[in-house]
Design a protein around this motif. Structure first.
Motif, short mmCIF file in Angstrom:
data_model
loop_
_atom_site.label_atom_id
_atom_site.label_comp_id
_atom_site.label_asym_id
_atom_site.label_seq_id
_atom_site.Cartn_x
_atom_site.Cartn_y
_atom_site.Cartn_z
N ASN A 113 0.63 -0.72 -0.35
CA ASN A 113 -0.07 0.14 0.30
C ASN A 113 1.24 1.26 0.01
N ILE A 114 0.77 2.40 -0.90
CA ILE A 114 1.03 3.85 -0.60
C ILE A 114 0.28 4.93 -0.09
N TRP A 115 0.49 5.52 0.70
CA TRP A 115 -0.12 6.33 1.51
C TRP A 115 0.77 7.36 2.01
N GLY A 116 0.18 8.53 1.88
CA GLY A 116 0.41 9.69 2.82
C GLY A 116 1.00 9.74 4.14
N ILE A 117 2.30 10.61 3.82
CA ILE A 117 2.02 10.61 4.93
C ILE A 117 1.01 10.90 6.63
N ASP A 118 0.34 10.86 6.17
CA ASP A 118 -0.92 12.41 6.63
C ASP A 118 -1.01 10.93 7.57
N HIS A 119 -1.32 9.40 7.09
CA HIS A 119 -2.26 8.55 7.89
C HIS A 119 -1.51 7.71 7.97
N SER A 120 0.42 8.07 8.86
CA SER A 120 1.47 7.53 9.53
C SER A 120 0.23 6.65 10.76
N GLY A 121 -0.73 7.85 11.51
CA GLY A 121 -1.20 6.90 12.43
C GLY A 121 -1.99 5.51 11.94
N TYR A 122 -2.32 5.85 11.19
CA TYR A 122 -3.15 4.29 10.80
C TYR A 122 -2.52 3.10 10.41
N VAL A 123 -1.76 3.01 10.15
CA VAL A 123 -0.29 2.15 9.74
C VAL A 123 -0.69 0.92 10.57
N SER A 124 -0.47 0.89 11.97
CA SER A 124 -0.75 -0.57 12.48
C SER A 124 -2.19 -0.47 12.68
N ARG A 125 -2.85 0.16 12.81
CA ARG A 125 -4.18 -0.48 13.02
C ARG A 125 -4.64 -1.55 12.09
N LEU A 126 -4.78 -0.62 10.71
CA LEU A 126 -4.84 -1.75 9.86
C LEU A 126 -4.22 -2.82 9.17
N LYS A 127 -2.99 -3.05 9.85
CA LYS A 127 -1.73 -4.04 9.77
C LYS A 127 -2.32 -5.61 10.89
N ASN A 128 -3.10 -4.96 12.37
CA ASN A 128 -2.92 -5.08 12.75
C ASN A 128 -4.38 -6.12 12.44
N ALA A 129 -5.50 -5.64 12.42
CA ALA A 129 -6.63 -5.80 11.74
C ALA A 129 -6.55 -6.85 10.69
N VAL A 130 -5.63 -6.94 9.73
CA VAL A 130 -5.39 -7.35 8.21
C VAL A 130 -5.08 -9.19 9.34
N ASP A 131 -4.22 -8.92 9.59
CA ASP A 131 -3.25 -9.93 10.47
C ASP A 131 -3.87 -10.64 10.86
N VAL A 132 -4.55 -10.63 11.81
CA VAL A 132 -6.28 -11.14 12.43
C VAL A 132 -7.04 -11.84 11.70
N ILE A 133 -7.03 -11.18 10.44
CA ILE A 133 -8.44 -11.57 9.68
C ILE A 133 -7.62 -12.42 8.14
N LYS A 134 -6.25 -12.76 8.53
CA LYS A 134 -5.81 -13.54 7.10
C LYS A 134 -5.94 -14.82 7.50
N ASN A 135 -5.94 -16.06 6.28
CA ASN A 135 -6.03 -17.10 6.04
C ASN A 135 -4.80 -17.43 5.35
N ARG A 136 -4.01 -16.50 5.43
CA ARG A 136 -2.53 -17.80 4.86
C ARG A 136 -1.40 -16.06 5.58
N ASP A 137 -0.46 -16.50 5.29
CA ASP A 137 0.87 -15.59 4.96
C ASP A 137 1.27 -15.19 3.55
N PHE A 138 1.63 -13.94 4.04
CA PHE A 138 2.08 -13.31 2.93
C PHE A 138 2.56 -11.50 3.56
N ASP A 139 3.47 -11.10 3.03
CA ASP A 139 4.40 -10.06 3.33
C ASP A 139 3.69 -8.51 3.38
N PHE A 140 3.28 -7.76 4.10
CA PHE A 140 2.31 -6.90 4.00
C PHE A 140 3.52 -5.30 4.24
N ARG A 141 3.34 -4.65 3.15
CA ARG A 141 3.91 -3.83 3.17
C ARG A 141 3.19 -2.32 3.19
#
Length: 206
Positions: A113-141
């Motif tokens: 994902n490529i985001w503007g720096i003004d969304h920096s506070g949202y990074v860990s929230r989305l990463k953690n949410a995706v991590d708990v609902i994922k059904n396989r391993d992948f590299d999420f950047r």
């Protein structure tokens, strides 16, 4: 539709072509929303309840309304986050979860994902949410890009959405040309503010 055509036209002028555009409206169908809801309820990651008052609003002035809320505190967030508003509208958070669940179905090994720096506070929230609902391993950047500071006659051009003062990409291309603009954007680190000096770019020097 008109705005999207405008964006595509500007990108084409820059030599940038995307293979695929995804419509949030088409993605967020009732069927898909219900599928995600069921999945999250089964994993005990959501509940129907009341959200805490936003910062700056006192409890007395906050009207409590029941809505679907994600248990963000479980994944190190400072508060639980709404997914579906009381009026049935999806929050950005829910739309993003649906989008990433759809991305996962394509079975790529790396998601970027490529985001503007003004969304920096949202990074860990989305990463953690995706991590708990994922059904396989992948590299999420998630890559953050800094803002661009436009400079003309040694003065910074101040833009304001509220006042309707802005410089379009189209205007910049017209003034400096495609190649100069592309060179300026890739010759600087994307995580630091880029000073885009019109006068410097138009000098015919090395």
């Amino acid at each position: 539709e008109l705005i999207l055509l405008d964006i595509k036209e500007d990108l084409n002028k820059l030599g940038i072509v995307h293979d695929n555009f995804v419509s949030e409206k088409e993605l967020s169908t009732e069927k898909k929303v219900n599928q995600i809801k069921e999945k999250l309820l089964k994993k005990d990651l959501v509940y129907f309840g009341f959200q805490e008052p936003p910062k700056g609003i006192s409890a007395e002035n906050w009207v409590k309304k029941k809505q679907l809320i994600f248990k963000s505190k479980k994944i190190n967030d400072d508060s639980d986050r709404a997914l579906i508003k009381p009026n049935g509208e999806l929050t950005y958070f829910m739309s993003d979860i649906i989008y990433h669940v759809e991305k996962l179905k394509k079975e790529f090994d790396i998601l970027i994902n490529i985001w503007g720096i003004d969304h920096s506070g949202y990074v860990s929230r989305l990463k953690n949410a995706v991590d708990v609902i994922k059904n396989r391993d992948f590299d999420f950047r998630i890559k953050l890009t800094a803002l661009v500071n436009l400079i003309k006659n040694k003065k910074s051009l101040k833009m304001s959405k509220r006042e309707g003062v802005y410089v379009t990409l189209r205007e910049v291309i017209k003034e400096v040309g495609k190649d100069s603009l592309r060179f300026m954007m890739i010759s600087r680190s994307s995580d630091k503010i880029i000073d885009f000096d019109f006068d410097l770019i138009k000098q015919k020097t090395k």
